[in-house]
Design a protein around this motif. Structure first.
Motif, PDB file in Angstrom:
ATOM      1  N   LEU A   2       0.823  -1.225   0.000  1.00  0.00           N
ATOM      2  CA  LEU A   2       0.000   0.000   0.000  1.00  0.00           C
ATOM      3  C   LEU A   2       0.852   1.269   0.000  1.00  0.00           C
ATOM      4  O   LEU A   2       0.542   2.234  -0.663  1.00  0.00           O
ATOM      5  CB  LEU A   2      -0.930  -0.008   1.228  1.00  0.00           C
ATOM      6  CG  LEU A   2      -2.059  -1.050   1.180  1.00  0.00           C
ATOM      7  CD1 LEU A   2      -2.902  -0.970   2.447  1.00  0.00           C
ATOM      8  CD2 LEU A   2      -2.934  -0.832  -0.043  1.00  0.00           C
ATOM      9  N   GLU A   3       1.986   1.195   0.785  1.00  0.00           N
ATOM     10  CA  GLU A   3       2.865   2.390   0.825  1.00  0.00           C
ATOM     11  C   GLU A   3       3.440   2.659  -0.556  1.00  0.00           C
ATOM     12  O   GLU A   3       3.603   3.800  -0.982  1.00  0.00           O
ATOM     13  CB  GLU A   3       4.045   2.208   1.797  1.00  0.00           C
ATOM     14  CG  GLU A   3       3.682   1.983   3.240  1.00  0.00           C
ATOM     15  CD  GLU A   3       3.746   0.507   3.577  1.00  0.00           C
ATOM     16  OE1 GLU A   3       4.880  -0.015   3.624  1.00  0.00           O
ATOM     17  OE2 GLU A   3       2.682  -0.110   3.760  1.00  0.00           O
ATOM     18  N   GLN A   4       3.741   1.541  -1.252  1.00  0.00           N
ATOM     19  CA  GLN A   4       4.324   1.692  -2.591  1.00  0.00           C
ATOM     20  C   GLN A   4       3.388   2.477  -3.502  1.00  0.00           C
ATOM     21  O   GLN A   4       3.823   3.310  -4.299  1.00  0.00           O
ATOM     22  CB  GLN A   4       4.577   0.309  -3.175  1.00  0.00           C
ATOM     23  CG  GLN A   4       5.935   0.200  -3.833  1.00  0.00           C
ATOM     24  CD  GLN A   4       5.997  -1.035  -4.701  1.00  0.00           C
ATOM     25  OE1 GLN A   4       5.468  -2.096  -4.307  1.00  0.00           O
ATOM     26  NE2 GLN A   4       6.613  -0.914  -5.836  1.00  0.00           N
ATOM     27  N   PHE A   5       2.092   2.212  -3.372  1.00  0.00           N
ATOM     28  CA  PHE A   5       1.109   2.962  -4.185  1.00  0.00           C
ATOM     29  C   PHE A   5       1.204   4.448  -3.925  1.00  0.00           C
ATOM     30  O   PHE A   5       1.250   5.263  -4.841  1.00  0.00           O
ATOM     31  CB  PHE A   5      -0.317   2.488  -3.849  1.00  0.00           C
ATOM     32  CG  PHE A   5      -0.701   1.198  -4.516  1.00  0.00           C
ATOM     33  CD1 PHE A   5       0.286   0.403  -5.104  1.00  0.00           C
ATOM     34  CD2 PHE A   5      -2.022   0.784  -4.579  1.00  0.00           C
ATOM     35  CE1 PHE A   5      -0.063  -0.786  -5.711  1.00  0.00           C
ATOM     36  CE2 PHE A   5      -2.366  -0.393  -5.202  1.00  0.00           C
ATOM     37  CZ  PHE A   5      -1.390  -1.196  -5.768  1.00  0.00           C
ATOM     38  N   GLU A   6       1.275   4.783  -2.627  1.00  0.00           N
ATOM     39  CA  GLU A   6       1.352   6.216  -2.286  1.00  0.00           C
ATOM     40  C   GLU A   6       2.674   6.812  -2.738  1.00  0.00           C
ATOM     41  O   GLU A   6       2.735   7.930  -3.231  1.00  0.00           O
ATOM     42  CB  GLU A   6       1.169   6.393  -0.775  1.00  0.00           C
ATOM     43  CG  GLU A   6      -0.289   6.333  -0.389  1.00  0.00           C
ATOM     44  CD  GLU A   6      -0.514   6.518   1.107  1.00  0.00           C
ATOM     45  OE1 GLU A   6       0.271   5.948   1.894  1.00  0.00           O
ATOM     46  OE2 GLU A   6      -1.466   7.216   1.459  1.00  0.00           O
ATOM     47  N   ARG A  56      -8.727  -1.423  -0.458  1.00  0.00           N
ATOM     48  CA  ARG A  56      -7.925  -0.259  -0.064  1.00  0.00           C
ATOM     49  C   ARG A  56      -6.892   0.034  -1.149  1.00  0.00           C
ATOM     50  O   ARG A  56      -6.692   1.192  -1.561  1.00  0.00           O
ATOM     51  CB  ARG A  56      -7.225  -0.584   1.266  1.00  0.00           C
ATOM     52  CG  ARG A  56      -6.324   0.497   1.807  1.00  0.00           C
ATOM     53  CD  ARG A  56      -7.088   1.536   2.662  1.00  0.00           C
ATOM     54  NE  ARG A  56      -6.204   2.600   3.043  1.00  0.00           N
ATOM     55  CZ  ARG A  56      -6.362   3.867   2.678  1.00  0.00           C
ATOM     56  NH1 ARG A  56      -7.423   4.216   1.965  1.00  0.00           N
ATOM     57  NH2 ARG A  56      -5.518   4.794   3.054  1.00  0.00           N
ATOM     58  N   ALA A  57      -6.252  -1.032  -1.684  1.00  0.00           N
ATOM     59  CA  ALA A  57      -5.249  -0.860  -2.740  1.00  0.00           C
ATOM     60  C   ALA A  57      -5.881  -0.255  -3.979  1.00  0.00           C
ATOM     61  O   ALA A  57      -5.341   0.653  -4.606  1.00  0.00           O
ATOM     62  CB  ALA A  57      -4.605  -2.200  -3.071  1.00  0.00           C
ATOM     63  N   GLY A  58      -7.059  -0.752  -4.339  1.00  0.00           N
ATOM     64  CA  GLY A  58      -7.764  -0.209  -5.517  1.00  0.00           C
ATOM     65  C   GLY A  58      -8.024   1.273  -5.359  1.00  0.00           C
ATOM     66  O   GLY A  58      -7.806   2.067  -6.265  1.00  0.00           O
ATOM     67  N   GLN A  59      -8.496   1.632  -4.156  1.00  0.00           N
ATOM     68  CA  GLN A  59      -8.766   3.052  -3.865  1.00  0.00           C
ATOM     69  C   GLN A  59      -7.528   3.905  -4.054  1.00  0.00           C
ATOM     70  O   GLN A  59      -7.536   4.911  -4.774  1.00  0.00           O
ATOM     71  CB  GLN A  59      -9.213   3.169  -2.404  1.00  0.00           C
ATOM     72  CG  GLN A  59     -10.636   3.646  -2.246  1.00  0.00           C
ATOM     73  CD  GLN A  59     -11.003   3.709  -0.754  1.00  0.00           C
ATOM     74  OE1 GLN A  59     -10.137   3.698   0.132  1.00  0.00           O
ATOM     75  NE2 GLN A  59     -12.294   3.747  -0.487  1.00  0.00           N
ATOM     76  N   LEU A  60      -6.432   3.463  -3.404  1.00  0.00           N
ATOM     77  CA  LEU A  60      -5.179   4.241  -3.457  1.00  0.00           C
ATOM     78  C   LEU A  60      -4.643   4.338  -4.879  1.00  0.00           C
ATOM     79  O   LEU A  60      -4.225   5.401  -5.337  1.00  0.00           O
ATOM     80  CB  LEU A  60      -4.127   3.587  -2.555  1.00  0.00           C
ATOM     81  CG  LEU A  60      -4.320   3.824  -1.060  1.00  0.00           C
ATOM     82  CD1 LEU A  60      -3.298   2.999  -0.260  1.00  0.00           C
ATOM     83  CD2 LEU A  60      -4.207   5.305  -0.714  1.00  0.00           C
ATOM     84  N   ALA A  61      -4.700   3.196  -5.565  1.00  0.00           N
ATOM     85  CA  ALA A  61      -4.149   3.190  -6.915  1.00  0.00           C
ATOM     86  C   ALA A  61      -4.942   4.117  -7.831  1.00  0.00           C
ATOM     87  O   ALA A  61      -4.383   4.896  -8.603  1.00  0.00           O
ATOM     88  CB  ALA A  61      -4.159   1.767  -7.470  1.00  0.00           C
ATOM     89  N   ASN A  62      -6.273   4.053  -7.714  1.00  0.00           N
ATOM     90  CA  ASN A  62      -7.096   4.931  -8.549  1.00  0.00           C
ATOM     91  C   ASN A  62      -6.878   6.395  -8.218  1.00  0.00           C
ATOM     92  O   ASN A  62      -6.822   7.250  -9.102  1.00  0.00           O
ATOM     93  CB  ASN A  62      -8.579   4.580  -8.371  1.00  0.00           C
ATOM     94  CG  ASN A  62      -8.992   3.539  -9.404  1.00  0.00           C
ATOM     95  OD1 ASN A  62      -8.551   3.625 -10.556  1.00  0.00           O
ATOM     96  ND2 ASN A  62      -9.786   2.576  -9.000  1.00  0.00           N
ATOM     97  N   LYS A  63      -6.743   6.662  -6.896  1.00  0.00           N
ATOM     98  CA  LYS A  63      -6.516   8.048  -6.465  1.00  0.00           C
ATOM     99  C   LYS A  63      -5.202   8.552  -7.064  1.00  0.00           C
ATOM    100  O   LYS A  63      -5.146   9.638  -7.658  1.00  0.00           O
ATOM    101  CB  LYS A  63      -6.465   8.101  -4.927  1.00  0.00           C
ATOM    102  CG  LYS A  63      -6.295   9.478  -4.351  1.00  0.00           C
ATOM    103  CD  LYS A  63      -6.608   9.497  -2.836  1.00  0.00           C
ATOM    104  CE  LYS A  63      -6.197  10.795  -2.175  1.00  0.00           C
ATOM    105  NZ  LYS A  63      -4.790  10.783  -1.725  1.00  0.00           N
ATOM    106  N   ALA A  64      -4.146   7.720  -6.940  1.00  0.00           N
ATOM    107  CA  ALA A  64      -2.846   8.121  -7.484  1.00  0.00           C
ATOM    108  C   ALA A  64      -2.951   8.340  -8.994  1.00  0.00           C
ATOM    109  O   ALA A  64      -2.479   9.347  -9.540  1.00  0.00           O
ATOM    110  CB  ALA A  64      -1.797   7.042  -7.184  1.00  0.00           C
ATOM    111  N   LYS A  65      -3.615   7.410  -9.672  1.00  0.00           N
ATOM    112  CA  LYS A  65      -3.718   7.530 -11.125  1.00  0.00           C
ATOM    113  C   LYS A  65      -4.476   8.809 -11.517  1.00  0.00           C
ATOM    114  O   LYS A  65      -4.063   9.571 -12.399  1.00  0.00           O
ATOM    115  CB  LYS A  65      -4.448   6.312 -11.695  1.00  0.00           C
ATOM    116  CG  LYS A  65      -4.443   6.284 -13.199  1.00  0.00           C
ATOM    117  CD  LYS A  65      -5.370   5.190 -13.742  1.00  0.00           C
ATOM    118  CE  LYS A  65      -6.091   5.666 -14.980  1.00  0.00           C
ATOM    119  NZ  LYS A  65      -7.449   5.198 -15.054  1.00  0.00           N
TER     120      LYS A  65
END
Ligand code: 2NL
Length: 329
Positions: A2-6, A56-65
Motif C-alpha cells: 500500500l505504501e508503494q502505491f502512495e 484499499r489498494a484499488g482506492q489508493l491506486a485509482n486516487k494516485a492515477k
C-alpha cells in the motif's frame, strides 16, 4: 504494497514538477501513464492481492492515477500555452524589415531633367489635355484637311471630331491663344499614334516641345538653344547636325540628328526630332501679328532622348514594368 502505491503517486507528482518542456512531458507520460507505465503496472498488480488488501489498494491506486493524470493534463496545457505564446512573441528590439522604396519612372526622371535644363535657360512649363479637338491638333498648326497626318487610320479619333493628341504642339497653340509674346515655354506630355508596336515604335510616347516667340527671334537663337541643350543633356563632345526637312507648321524646317556609336564600332546619324521657324499661318491662326513677331519651335521624342542617353535598345521596356530594368535608373 500500500505504501508503494502512495510512494509512486507522490514520486510521479514530484517528477512532473520538474518537467520543463513537452519532450520531458512525453518521457514522463511513457514512464508513468502509458499502458506499460508504472501506474498502470500497479493497477494490474491489484488483482494479485489478498481480499483484505484489495479494496484499499484499488482506492489508493485509482486516487494516485487520477491525481497524476489530472496534474499531467494541467502541465501539458501550461507547456503548450507557453510554447504558443513564444511562437507569437514579437521582439521589438530586432531591426525592422526595410520597406521597398519606389522611385520616379525613368521617363519621369528624364522629363524632370529636361524641365530643369530648359528652366535654367529661362523656359517656363505648360501642360495641356490629351483629348484634343481638330483645331488645336491640326487646323491651327496649318495642317489642311487633306493632309496625310489627319488620316483616320493614323490617329486615335474619338467621337465628335475629338482625338487623342498626336503631338504636343497642341499645348503651344493653347499657350499662344492665351498669352501674347514674349513667349518662352516647353511642353512635355504624352502623344498617341496607332503605330504597330516594335523596338522603336509605340502607340503612345512622350514629346517635349519648345516654343519661343518674340520680336527679332531668329534661327540662330534656335540653333544655339538646341546646341546648349544637347551639350548639357548628352555631354559637351556630342556631335549633332541640322538636316533640311518639312513640317506644315514651320518654315524653314529641320530635323535634328545626333552622331552616335553604332553596334559595329562605327558611327551613325540618328534622328532626335524636328524644329523650325514658326510658320506665319500658325501665328495668324492664334492671333499673333506675324509681321511683328517671329518664333521657333522644336519637338523631341522623350523616349528617344532617354534611349540615346542610356543606350536603351527597346522602347517597349519603358512600359513593361520590369523592375530589373526600372531599378537601373
Ligand atoms: C517632330 C516634329 C516639331 C514643332 C514640332 C511647333 C509648334 C508650334 C508651331 C510650330 Cl505651336 N512648331 N512645333 C515644330 C517643328 C517640329 O516636331 O518630329 N517631333 C517629334
Amino acid at each position: 504494497m500500500l505504501e508503494q502505491f502512495e510512494k509512486i503517486g507522490s514520486q510521479a507528482l514530484a517528477e512532473l514538477h520538474e518537467v520543463r518542456d513537452l519532450k520531458a512531458l512525453e518521457d514522463f507520460r511513457l514512464k508513468y501513464l502509458s499502458r506499460k507505465g508504472l501506474l498502470m503496472q500497479l493497477l494490474s498488480e491489484i488483482g494479485r492481492l489478498g481480499p483484505e488488501e484489495k479494496p484499499r489498494a484499488g482506492q489508493l491506486a485509482n486516487k494516485a492515477k487520477n491525481e497524476v493524470t489530472a496534474a499531467f493534463e494541467e502541465r501539458k496545457k501550461a507547456l503548450e500555452d507557453a510554447q504558443k505564446q513564444r511562437r507569437e512573441f514579437v521582439d521589438v528590439t530586432l531591426p525592422g524589415i526595410p520597406m521597398a522604396i519606389g522611385r520616379p519612372h525613368v521617363i519621369t526622371q528624364t522629363i524632370d531633367e529636361l524641365l530643369e535644363i530648359f528652366g535654367r535657360m529661362g523656359f517656363g512649363v505648360a501642360y495641356g489635355p490629351e483629348v484634343e479637338d481638330e483645331w488645336h491638333n491640326f487646323i491651327a498648326l496649318n495642317i489642311p484637311p487633306e493632309h496625310p497626318a489627319r488620316d483616320p487610320l493614323d490617329n486615335f479619333y474619338l467621337e465628335e471630331s475629338l482625338l487623342l493628341r498626336s503631338q504636343t504642339s497642341t499645348i503651344q497653340i493653347r499657350v499662344m491663344e492665351k498669352q501674347k509674346p514674349p513667349i518662352r515655354v516647353v511642353a512635355p506630355g504624352r502623344v498617341y499614334r496607332p503605330d504597330t508596336v516594335d523596338a522603336t515604335h509605340m502607340f503612345m510616347f512622350h514629346q517635349l516641345e519648345a516654343l519661343v516667340v518674340d520680336e527679332g527671334v531668329t534661327m540662330v537663337d534656335m540653333k544655339t538653344t538646341i546646341e546648349q541643350f544637347i551639350h548639357v543633356f548628352f555631354g559637351a563632345d556630342t556631335q549633332w547636325r541640322f538636316r533640311p526637312s518639312f513640317f506644315p507648321f514651320t518654315e524653314p524646317s529641320a530635323e535634328v540628328d545626333l552622331l552616335l556609336a553604332d553596334k559595329s564600332g562605327g558611327e551613325r546619324w540618328v534622328e532626335m526630332g524636328g524644329c523650325g521657324m514658326v510658320d506665319p499661318n500658325v501665328f495668324d491662326a492664334v492671333g499673333i501679328d506675324s509681321e511683328k513677331y517671329t518664333g521657333w519651335a522644336f519637338g523631341f521624342g522623350i523616349e528617344r532622348l532617354a534611349m540615346r542617353k542610356y543606350a536603351i535598345p527597346d522602347v517597349r521596356w519603358f512600359t513593361e514594368n520590369d523592375l530589373r530594368f526600372l531599378n537601373q535608373f
